[in-house]
Design a protein around this motif. Structure first.
Motif, mmCIF file in Angstrom:
data_model
loop_
_atom_site.group_PDB
_atom_site.id
_atom_site.type_symbol
_atom_site.label_atom_id
_atom_site.label_comp_id
_atom_site.label_asym_id
_atom_site.label_seq_id
_atom_site.Cartn_x
_atom_site.Cartn_y
_atom_site.Cartn_z
ATOM 1 N N VAL A 56 -2.438 -6.991 11.968
ATOM 2 C CA VAL A 56 -2.438 -6.853 10.509
ATOM 3 C C VAL A 56 -2.807 -5.422 10.160
ATOM 4 C CG1 VAL A 56 -3.619 -7.540 8.380
ATOM 5 C CG2 VAL A 56 -2.931 -9.271 10.046
ATOM 6 N N GLY A 57 -2.036 -4.803 9.275
ATOM 7 C CA GLY A 57 -2.264 -3.411 8.915
ATOM 8 C C GLY A 57 -2.614 -3.232 7.458
ATOM 9 N N ALA A 78 -2.872 -4.394 1.291
ATOM 10 C CA ALA A 78 -2.502 -3.868 -0.024
ATOM 11 C C ALA A 78 -1.534 -4.800 -0.741
ATOM 12 C CB ALA A 78 -1.886 -2.480 0.129
ATOM 13 N N LEU A 79 -0.510 -5.265 -0.038
ATOM 14 C CA LEU A 79 0.477 -6.142 -0.668
ATOM 15 C C LEU A 79 -0.135 -7.466 -1.083
ATOM 16 C CD1 LEU A 79 3.639 -5.506 1.560
ATOM 17 C CD2 LEU A 79 3.142 -4.580 -0.706
ATOM 18 N N ALA A 80 -1.064 -7.967 -0.296
ATOM 19 C CA ALA A 80 -1.737 -9.219 -0.666
ATOM 20 C C ALA A 80 -2.492 -9.047 -1.987
ATOM 21 C CB ALA A 80 -2.687 -9.660 0.447
ATOM 22 N N ILE A 81 -3.160 -7.907 -2.146
ATOM 23 C CA ILE A 81 -3.898 -7.633 -3.385
ATOM 24 C C ILE A 81 -2.929 -7.455 -4.552
ATOM 25 C CG2 ILE A 81 -5.405 -5.988 -4.566
ATOM 26 C CD1 ILE A 81 -6.681 -5.384 -1.816
ATOM 27 N N ASP A 113 -5.649 2.111 0.064
ATOM 28 C CA ASP A 113 -5.980 2.834 -1.168
ATOM 29 C C ASP A 113 -4.757 3.415 -1.851
ATOM 30 O OD1 ASP A 113 -8.076 3.999 -2.942
ATOM 31 O OD2 ASP A 113 -7.321 5.888 -2.161
ATOM 32 N N VAL A 114 -3.840 3.991 -1.087
ATOM 33 C CA VAL A 114 -2.681 4.657 -1.696
ATOM 34 C C VAL A 114 -1.822 3.666 -2.470
ATOM 35 C CG1 VAL A 114 -1.134 4.430 0.290
ATOM 36 C CG2 VAL A 114 -0.858 6.356 -1.278
ATOM 37 N N MET A 115 -1.866 2.402 -2.074
ATOM 38 C CA MET A 115 -1.041 1.394 -2.738
ATOM 39 C C MET A 115 -1.698 0.826 -3.988
ATOM 40 S SD MET A 115 1.853 1.125 -1.215
ATOM 41 C CE MET A 115 2.471 -0.448 -1.782
ATOM 42 N N THR A 116 -2.927 1.229 -4.301
ATOM 43 C CA THR A 116 -3.558 0.717 -5.525
ATOM 44 C C THR A 116 -2.773 1.119 -6.762
ATOM 45 O OG1 THR A 116 -5.044 2.647 -5.696
ATOM 46 C CG2 THR A 116 -5.874 0.709 -4.509
ATOM 47 N N THR A 117 -1.999 2.190 -6.669
ATOM 48 C CA THR A 117 -1.148 2.596 -7.787
ATOM 49 C C THR A 117 -0.250 1.451 -8.236
ATOM 50 O OG1 THR A 117 -1.158 4.915 -7.119
ATOM 51 C CG2 THR A 117 0.687 4.193 -8.471
ATOM 52 N N GLU A 118 0.212 0.639 -7.283
ATOM 53 C CA GLU A 118 1.162 -0.433 -7.605
ATOM 54 C C GLU A 118 0.511 -1.618 -8.317
ATOM 55 O OE1 GLU A 118 4.132 0.545 -7.393
ATOM 56 O OE2 GLU A 118 3.391 2.320 -6.371
ATOM 57 N N THR A 119 -0.792 -1.571 -8.497
ATOM 58 C CA THR A 119 -1.475 -2.591 -9.301
ATOM 59 C C THR A 119 -1.513 -2.189 -10.770
ATOM 60 O OG1 THR A 119 -3.673 -1.579 -9.098
ATOM 61 C CG2 THR A 119 -2.993 -3.090 -7.336
ATOM 62 N N THR A 120 -1.131 -0.947 -11.093
ATOM 63 C CA THR A 120 -1.239 -0.273 -12.405
ATOM 64 C C THR A 120 -2.681 0.058 -12.771
ATOM 65 O OG1 THR A 120 -1.283 -2.257 -13.836
ATOM 66 C CG2 THR A 120 0.885 -1.363 -13.247
ATOM 67 N N CYS A 121 -3.564 0.181 -11.780
ATOM 68 C CA CYS A 121 -4.930 0.618 -12.072
ATOM 69 C C CYS A 121 -4.931 2.111 -12.410
ATOM 70 C CB CYS A 121 -5.867 0.339 -10.891
ATOM 71 S SG CYS A 121 -5.663 1.437 -9.470
#
Length: 761
Positions: free
Chosen positions: A206-207, A212-215, A249-257
């Protein structure tokens, strides 16, 4: 895997969570250490960093000054051109210009390299840092060379996220960087802070992309963290390496935070030490008693390999689910595509089923999300001694920086990848936005990159071309590659990960990167190319507005890629009018022509001509308006276009999503809501009114005219409700628009027509 709290929650000693509604338990637990929500909210890591960078004197109305800035080669030209038009003399803080988007210089004649030379000469003239093409993608260079504990960085790319290293970073449109270059501030209300409480540790295979995608899959649709700060805490954080945390962390952008921040520890200190900057490390932890406005519980041990199916990072499943319910899930994606693609092409995924399995045409591991050292080493371990086969399936791997690439060569990981039949390429962001490894028509690509919106892989719907992207972790992409292109989770392969140690070679940058060390050379002559154009003149807001609705979009969400496409259009980012020709081209091909027709009327008005003389249509419109507003005339009624979209602005930070509308005569957007703060800010900074109409049933339609009387006065008087009228058939039909909260400076920018006018010397 992921659970969301219904309200806020206290975090006690970093390890115990007590949610709202358990006041008695909280008081008995804390005794004399009890703090109110307001006081305990000041103990978040985010609050402390924001306080250190706030210049307003009020923690409710923040005016932030950042420590450093960063941009890439499809944003820095426009930013510097805007700042130059506003009186720029020197970069007041470190500003790094990377060249990772138009790196290939493969199309557009001299366009792309001209932009690069513009960047180099500006770095010399104004005292900046210039990173040449292929050396590093923007965010990897920032991690390696810019980040610092407790610091704040602003970048003109939406994935500006360095929270794992203790740096609060934000991605915004170019005008917000212009403000910093002019020693102005980033003005926002204090954001809410959401705790991301991690426990356990990830299973083998698991990477970070899986986590990130799960969140993202849990929070995006609910807007749970929209425009808020995600603060990663809990004992599970310590189980993750620095590289792993960066990948999440870099994928938090895709949550619209709005931004992100993590607690830091010895693993982050080691990261700084490896990169020769241990003095930049700062231990960050929430207080003994901390209150969060919401809590996301992440049990890392229960995360499984994930896949985000087309056409959004939140369209998530476990790979196990997809393989078990293959036909049903693929048919569901096909149905969703009817909305995303407006039925413009015959989109199929079920034809990718071969012998009961999903066959994938392409794999990509790249960019700020996938190109990290540990991701590629793990992929190499899975591919070691394997072959990707000689059929359709291909695999390309892009290390995120030349130092990472060099270490992969030294430790043999690159050899394992290339021996399998995969291809190693240089640092480049292209596969993330549609400018590299464009698949064949109807192909299905799996990528460890940041987004899978329509067109970001290079499709052109108007030409009948479509392919699609699913997001996955590098480990499962490698497992799929080792299985000759059949979708496979990394947890299903037998592999021994070598867990190689990273060694950073700083000489690569010292030998090639231009660093002025903050010393400007005003005698340097800026090198321009024929495609680098100044911004056109823009007029101030008139007393009244006549708007024509030239596009109407009813998709649940409209991305910035749909407002101004990425890919090959990026070559024109330094040419405002040239780029504007592509505005909405993949969503509404009629938009540009319709907007230009409206703009002709406004240009005639600015030249002193009467709108009544332009056409019988405008004569009738003005006569109708004068029936109720007799004082209107060519001097006090501006004419412009507007678009309606349900929820525009998801995705990238690109200011051109707004500026292209502006240079075509746009004066406003109308939306039920705006997907991101940064898109709304882009509208405002380009002098466009960010109107809101919350009801689903519209009082207007495409090609209707809307008259907004006394709009300048309403903006000055800080009115929220804006009276407006649909003009038609000899009558004015009233309805109400809303403007929402704006700062005094933002209102002044709107009144003056754009940020350039606001700052013009």
């Amino acid at each position: 895997m992921i659970k969301l709290s219904n309200g806020g929650a206290y975090l006690i000693n970093g390890t115990e969570v007590i949610e709202d509604g358990n006041e008695e338990l909280l008081k008995s637990k804390l005794g004399s250490k009890y703090l109110s929500k307001e006081e305990a909210g000041k103990n978040t890591i985010a609050y402390g960093i924001l306080k250190d960078h706030n210049t307003s004197g009020s923690m409710d109305k923040l005016q932030i000054k950042f420590d450093k800035l960063t941009s890439h080669d499809i944003t820095f030209v426009g930013i510097i051109q805007t700042a130059r038009a506003s009186g720029l003399e020197k970069f007041p803080i470190p500003y790094v210009l990377t060249n990772c988007h138009n790196s290939l210089c493969a199309v557009g004649g001299t366009i792309n390299e001209d932009d690069h030379m513009f960047g180099l000469t500006c770095a010399k003239k104004y005292g900046g840092v210039y990173v040449p093409p292929h050396q590093a993608v923007i965010h990897q260079f920032a991690r390696e060379m810019l980040a610092g504990g407790g610091k704040m960085i602003l970048g003109s790319d939406s994935h500006t996220r360095y929270g794992a290293l203790g740096t609060m970073a934000m991605g915004e449109g170019g005008p917000e960087l212009v403000k910093q270059l002019l020693s102005q501030t980033y003005d926002i209300n204090r954001p809410e802070v959401i705790g991301i409480y991690m426990t356990g540790e990830p299973a083998k295979g698991v990477g970070p992309q899986d986590v990130a995608l799960a969140i993202i899959g849990e929070v995006f649709d609910k807007g749970y963290v929209k425009n808020k700060v995600m603060e990663f805490v809990g004992p599970g954080v310590s189980s993750l390496s620095a590289d792993f945390r960066i990948g999440v962390d870099v994928m938090t952008t895709e949550t619209t935070c709005l931004s992100s921040i993590w607690r830091t520890d010895e693993k982050i200190k080691e990261f700084y030490d490896i990169h020769g900057r241990v003095d930049e490390y700062k231990e960050l932890n929430p207080g003994e008693v901390t209150y969060y406005d919401g809590m996301v519980y992440v049990d890392l041990s229960k995360i499984k390999p994930m896949i985000a199916m087309p056409f959004h990072p939140s369209n998530t499943y476990t790979i196990e689910e997809v393989n078990a319910n293959l036909e049903d899930i693929l048919r569901d994606v096909e149905k969703k595509a009817l909305v995303s693609l407006d039925g413009q092409v015959d989109y199929k995924l079920t034809n990718k089923i071969r012998n009961g399995k999903l066959y994938v045409d392409q794999g990509i591991i790249a960019g700020c999300a996938g190109g990290g050292f540990e991701n590629i080493c793990a992929a190499a371990d899975i591919l070691d001694g394997k072959s990707i086969g000689a059929d359709e399936f291909t695999l390309s791997v892009y290390p995120a920086s030349m130092p990472v690439y060099m270490e992969l060569i030294k430790n043999g990981a690159a050899a394992s990848i290339m021996e399998s039949g995969a291809v190693m390429k240089t640092a480049f962001c292209g596969p993330c936005f549609g400018a590299g490894d464009t698949p064949s028509n109807n192909a299905f690509s799996i990528r460890h990159s940041t987004r899978n919106f329509p067109n970001r892989e290079g499709s052109k719907l108007q030409n009948g071309q479509i392919s699609s992207v699913a997001l996955m972790d590098a480990r499962s992409i490698a497992a799929t590659a080792a299985n000759k292109g059949y979708l496979t989770a990394a947890t299903d392969v037998d592999v021994e990960f070598k867990n190689r140690t990273y060694h950073f070679d700083s000489s690569i940058y010292s030998n090639r990167v231009f660093d002025s060390h903050g010393v400007a050379d005003p005698d340097t002559e800026i090198q321009f190319g024929p495609n680098i154009k100044d911004w056109p003149e823009m007029v101030a807001l008139t007393d009244n507005l006549l708007l024509k609705v030239v596009s109407e979009i009813h998709d649940p969400v409209t991305t910035t890629d749909e407002l101004i496409p990425s890919g090959e259009t990026s070559s024109y980012r330094s040419n405002p009018l040239g780029l504007a020709e592509f505005a909405l081209s993949r969503k509404d091909p009629e938009y540009v022509g319709k907007a230009k027709e409206v703009q002709k009327v406004e240009k005639a008005r600015e030249e002193g001509k009467c709108m009544c003389d332009y056409s019988d249509e405008y004569k009738a419109i003005m006569e109708t308006i004068k029936g109720q507003f007799p004082d209107v005339n060519k001097d006090n009624v501006g004419v412009g276009s507007t678009i309606y979209a349900v929820k525009p602005g998801d995705g990238s930070a690109r200011e051109q999503a707004a500026s292209c509308q502006k240079v075509l005569g746009g004066w406003a957007n109308i939306a039920q809501e705006y997907a991101t703060k940064r898109y709304r800010s882009n509208l405002i900074n380009w002098g466009m009114l960010p109107f809101i109409y919350e009801q689903e049933e519209l009082p207007f339609k495409k090609d209707d005219y809307i008259f907004v009387p006394n709009i300048a006065e309403a903006v000055k008087d800080k009115k929220s409700d804006i009276p407006a009228y649909v003009v038609g058939e000899g009558e004015l039909k009233p309805f109400t628009l809303k403007l929402g909260e704006m700062t005094d400076d933002e209102r002044d920018i709107i009144l003056k027509g754009c940020l350039i006018n606001y700052n013009r010397v």
